[in-house]
Design an enzyme around this catalytic site. Structure first.
Site, PDB file in Angstrom:
ATOM      1  N   LYS A 191       6.869  -4.125  -4.061  1.00 43.30           N
ATOM      2  CA  LYS A 191       8.292  -3.783  -4.000  1.00 43.30           C
ATOM      3  C   LYS A 191       8.842  -3.936  -2.600  1.00 43.30           C
ATOM      4  CE  LYS A 191      12.252  -2.429  -5.469  1.00 43.30           C
ATOM      5  NZ  LYS A 191      13.070  -3.476  -6.123  1.00 43.30           N
ATOM      6  N   HIS A 246      20.073 -36.016  -8.400  1.00 37.19           N
ATOM      7  CA  HIS A 246      19.310 -36.519  -7.256  1.00 37.19           C
ATOM      8  C   HIS A 246      17.813 -36.278  -7.399  1.00 37.19           C
ATOM      9  CE1 HIS A 246      22.928 -37.549  -5.111  1.00 37.19           C
ATOM     10  NE2 HIS A 246      23.404 -36.324  -5.307  1.00 37.19           N
ATOM     11  N   LYS A 286      14.261 -14.432 -10.807  1.00 41.22           N
ATOM     12  CA  LYS A 286      13.958 -13.315 -11.712  1.00 41.22           C
ATOM     13  C   LYS A 286      12.967 -13.771 -12.781  1.00 41.22           C
ATOM     14  CE  LYS A 286      14.876 -10.603  -9.960  1.00 41.22           C
ATOM     15  NZ  LYS A 286      15.589 -10.461  -8.714  1.00 41.22           N
ATOM     16  N   CYS A 320       0.821  -1.214   0.000  1.00 41.86           N
ATOM     17  CA  CYS A 320       0.000   0.000   0.000  1.00 41.86           C
ATOM     18  C   CYS A 320       0.853   1.260   0.000  1.00 41.86           C
ATOM     19  CB  CYS A 320      -0.876   0.030   1.239  1.00 41.86           C
ATOM     20  SG  CYS A 320      -1.857  -1.439   1.446  1.00 41.86           S
ATOM     21  N   TRP A 356      -3.131  -2.636  -1.402  1.00 44.59           N
ATOM     22  CA  TRP A 356      -2.749  -4.008  -1.757  1.00 44.59           C
ATOM     23  C   TRP A 356      -3.464  -4.883  -0.732  1.00 44.59           C
ATOM     24  CZ3 TRP A 356       0.166  -8.091   0.430  1.00 44.59           C
ATOM     25  CH2 TRP A 356       0.693  -9.017  -0.478  1.00 44.59           C
ATOM     26  N   GLU A 374      18.984 -17.057  -8.085  1.00 42.42           N
ATOM     27  CA  GLU A 374      18.564 -15.691  -8.408  1.00 42.42           C
ATOM     28  C   GLU A 374      18.053 -15.605  -9.858  1.00 42.42           C
ATOM     29  OE1 GLU A 374      17.764 -13.172  -6.891  1.00 42.42           O
ATOM     30  OE2 GLU A 374      17.935 -11.504  -8.272  1.00 42.42           O
ATOM     31  N   GLU A 384       9.397 -14.360 -11.240  1.00 43.80           N
ATOM     32  CA  GLU A 384       8.714 -13.140 -10.790  1.00 43.80           C
ATOM     33  C   GLU A 384       8.077 -12.363 -11.925  1.00 43.80           C
ATOM     34  OE1 GLU A 384      12.058 -11.087  -8.711  1.00 43.80           O
ATOM     35  OE2 GLU A 384      10.537 -10.826  -7.171  1.00 43.80           O
ATOM     36  N   ASN A 397      -1.750   2.064   6.036  1.00 48.08           N
ATOM     37  CA  ASN A 397      -0.921   0.929   5.617  1.00 48.08           C
ATOM     38  C   ASN A 397      -0.625   0.099   6.857  1.00 48.08           C
ATOM     39  OD1 ASN A 397      -0.752   2.154   3.155  1.00 48.08           O
ATOM     40  ND2 ASN A 397       1.417   2.676   3.292  1.00 48.08           N
ATOM     41  N   GLY A 398      -0.541  -1.218   6.721  1.00 49.71           N
ATOM     42  CA  GLY A 398      -0.226  -2.067   7.879  1.00 49.71           C
ATOM     43  C   GLY A 398      -1.406  -2.955   8.224  1.00 49.71           C
TER      44      GLY A 398
HETATM   45  O1  M6R Z   1      13.807  -4.862   0.261  1.00 47.81           O
HETATM   46  P1  M6R Z   1      14.330  -6.238   0.532  1.00 47.81           P
HETATM   47  O2  M6R Z   1      15.663  -6.467  -0.071  1.00 47.81           O
HETATM   48  O3  M6R Z   1      14.328  -6.566   2.002  1.00 47.81           O
HETATM   49  O4  M6R Z   1      13.306  -7.208  -0.152  1.00 47.81           O
HETATM   50  C1  M6R Z   1      13.392  -8.599  -0.027  1.00 47.81           C
HETATM   51  C2  M6R Z   1      12.532  -9.292  -1.044  1.00 47.81           C
HETATM   52  O5  M6R Z   1      11.179  -8.988  -0.824  1.00 47.81           O
HETATM   53  C3  M6R Z   1      12.918  -8.920  -2.469  1.00 47.81           C
HETATM   54  O6  M6R Z   1      14.263  -9.178  -2.726  1.00 47.81           O
HETATM   55  C4  M6R Z   1      12.046  -9.679  -3.486  1.00 47.81           C
HETATM   56  O7  M6R Z   1      12.343 -11.038  -3.460  1.00 47.81           O
HETATM   57  C5  M6R Z   1      12.241  -9.078  -4.884  1.00 47.81           C
HETATM   58  N1  M6R Z   1      10.984  -8.999  -5.549  1.00 47.81           N
HETATM   59  C6  M6R Z   1      13.203  -9.846  -5.703  1.00 47.81           C
HETATM   60  O8  M6R Z   1      13.286  -9.427  -7.012  1.00 47.81           O
END
Ligand code: M6R
Length: 597
Positions: free
Chosen positions: A592, A493, A474, A2, A73, A470, A477, A99-100
């Site tokens: 984010k 395995h 990516k 949010c 959100w 990673e 996501e 928010n929260g």
């Molecule tokens: O702001 P942060 O680095 O603590 O966030 C952690 C994760 O939420 C963040 O890395 C998330 O996995 C991203 N969407 C990765 O691209």
């Protein structure tokens, strides 16, 4: 997650509010709403993206010089118009955005309903508006304070009353920043929403209330004691939060990496590593790295770096697991929390748990002034600049670089050994990344050949196993393609059962430690007709015998290869998602900064 924006001043509020919430779009949301005060409180809200809602409801044409706005959100209650913020009390005199999560909202809601309040939504947030109504005796600030004393949970809050020329904001576990200017005052859950108006910010701490008028701000704590906060000047500028010539923020941020990495290292490399951290760190006998998501992948690479370079035993944990597993903390443990946003709820909770248990704490954070940055005892800022794309890219390479500098620093301080060779090689990384980025068209072509597949496997060894994780994250996501990362040797395995001609396998296969063994794994995939994309060291032409596609990257020290290898994997994920026509910067269901646990 949010987003909140507020404005009070001499200009029309609505255009400022709508523009502000648009700046927060990257955080992820499902509905939008604006409240503007002009004698009465007018509210417009709807499910959907800001531009579409604005086109229908003309949010930015609402009249009045003070107001609050929100992007929601959903947590409690489905995304719907009635659940969208702002929420009002029964009289229509009060509006709030929140928010929260209010943990005790069920009992408060019941109490309020028994007292005759009518609820208009399924949200936890709405109870705040009714509590303010209940306690209101001619002073919004006092009513907000009394309301907040009733609730358990987290809040970033902004409230208006139709008869008071002020906005009252408050924070507990969910950020609120106040922006000050001569003839107007701003509030937001993220400084980037108001950065184009002012760089002078006041960051609220937990359990603080800010009363903002057209040109004045008073901050108090929940006990009604005035606090002298002082303003901080933000270092980011507007160009950094705009896309410029790039199609997406993610692409811009991938291409910013030569520069962001230089900024992470600036002033820190030389005859020795310069990090402004406390000498208490030198006693550390064990490091525990905690983080979530991409930052957790950086932590996994950090473990290799710290054990290899500084020779300090290092553990890695998900922040969400660390705080719940009763971790055994010793006096000489250093807990390192890694977070781009500095606001991730799980990571913040892990930091607080570590402090409670007596560990020394250090934050590796990108967002200056964020909660984790302020609460960790010591810190290393990434200085990577604002990261707007939901998929983390440049923050990751900066995190790995910062962890590498931390390892070199600890080696110097604990063992008296300076690693000039490593520092020199670190300083060549921006140039090497630049040369990988020049390969973008080739990577785009590869994406064109594989983007219709539904499953991908990513394999890497040693320090490049987290790079495989990673790369897979990516892709998942932003393209919604199922992808898994494994240590290459683990394939036999189990995952090998999945391999056939429909399964592209991405190998991180630089020359160096484990290279021959990785080739054997590639043979195994080839024998089962899997499609192979290999990240290989420049000059390695033999690998073409096994791989269907090869992306060459410049040679560097084994322990620095993760920084270079990550770049083509980011680009591959980006081009695949873009070819699928997806909204790369705002992938579905993601936010984010994840401020709920
Ligand atoms: O702001 P942060 O680095 O603590 O966030 C952690 C994760 O939420 C963040 O890395 C998330 O996995 C991203 N969407 C990765 O691209």
């Amino acid at each position: 997650m949010c987003g909140i924006v507020g404005y009070i001043g001499s200009h029309q509020a609505a255009p400022i509010l709508v523009n502000g919430i648009k700046r927060l779009e990257y955080r992820g949301y499902d509905s939008v709403g604006v409240a503007v005060v002009n004698g009465e409180i007018e509210i417009k809200k709807e499910v959907g993206m800001i531009d579409k809602v604005n086109a229908v409801h003309c949010l930015d044409k609402m009249e009045g010089t003070r107001g609050i706005a929100h992007t929601r959100w959903a947590t409690h209650g489905e995304p719907s118009k009635r659940n969208a913020h702002p929420h009002m009390d029964c009289t229509g005199d009060v509006a709030i955005v929140h928010n929260g999560i209010i943990e005790n909202y069920v009992s408060i809601r019941k109490m309020l309903q028994e007292e005759g309040h009518a609820m208009a939504s399924d949200t936890d947030s709405e109870v705040i508006a009714h509590l303010i109504e209940k306690f209101y005796e001619g002073n919004l600030e006092t009513a907000v304070r009394k309301a907040l004393l009733q609730i358990q949970g987290t809040y970033g809050l902004a409230a208006v009353h139709k008869r008071e020329n002020k906005i009252v904001v408050a924070r507990n576990g969910s950020p609120i920043v106040i922006g000050v200017k001569e003839n107007g005052t701003f509030a937001a859950s993220d400084a980037s929403a108001i950065l184009e108006h002012t760089k002078k910010m006041i960051y609220l701490d937990d359990r603080e209330i800010g009363v903002i008028g057209p040109g004045a701000v008073v901050v108090k704590n929940l006990e009604d004691k005035k606090i002298d906060k002082g303003t901080q000047e933000i270092e980011w500028d507007l160009a950094q939060i705009e896309k410029g010539e790039f199609k997406h923020f993610m692409l811009k941020e991938i291409f910013e990496q030569p520069e962001s990495l230089k900024n992470t290292m600036r002033g820190r490399l030389g005859n020795e590593i310069k990090l402004s951290i406390n000498s208490r760190i030198e006693d550390s006998e064990r490091l525990i790295l905690v983080a979530g998501g991409t930052s957790w992948h950086a932590a996994l690479i950090g473990r290799y770096l710290l054990e290899e370079i500084a020779k300090i035993p290092t553990e890695v944990d998900y922040s969400s697991e660390f705080r719940y597993r009763n971790p055994l903390i010793r006096e000489k443990d250093l807990v390192v929390v890694i977070s781009q946003s500095g606001e991730t709820a799980d990571t913040l909770a892990a930091l607080r748990e570590a402090k409670k248990r007596g560990a020394k704490t250090l934050g590796i954070i990108n967002v200056v002034g964020s909660t984790i940055a302020r609460e960790a005892e010591m810190g290393v800022y990434l200085h990577a600049g604002p990261e707007i794309g939901v998929a983390s890219t440049k923050a990751f390479t900066s995190q790995v670089t910062a962890l590498c500098m931390l390892a070199v620093y600890l080696k110097e301080r604990k063992r008296g050994e300076t690693d000039i060779k490593l520092m020199r090689e670190l300083s060549t990384l921006p140039e090497k990344i630049d040369s990988v980025l020049k390969n973008k068209d080739k990577i785009k072509d590869i994406a064109g050949s594989v983007f219709k597949h539904n499953n991908f496997l990513y394999l890497g060894r040693g320090i490049n196993f987290p790079v495989a994780l990673e790369g897979a994250l990516k892709l998942k996501e932003i393209s919604y393609i199922h992808a898994e990362g494994y240590p290459a040797a683990e394939m036999k395995h189990g995952p090998i059962a999945l391999i056939d001609e429909n399964m592209p396998v991405v190998f991180v296969a630089n020359k160096g430690k484990g290279y021959e063994k990785t080739l054997s794994n590639m043979e195994e995939v080839k024998a089962r007709h899997g499609k192979i994309i290999a990240i290989a060291t420049e000059g390695d032409e033999d690998i073409k015998r096994l791989a269907d596609w090869v992306i060459h990257v410049p040679e560097t020290l084994d322990i620095l290869t993760p920084v270079i290898n990550t770049i083509p994997l980011q680009l591959l994920a980006y081009y695949i998602a873009d070819m699928k026509g997806l909204d790369v910067d705002k992938p579905r269901n993601l936010a984010k900064s994840v401020t709920v646990e």
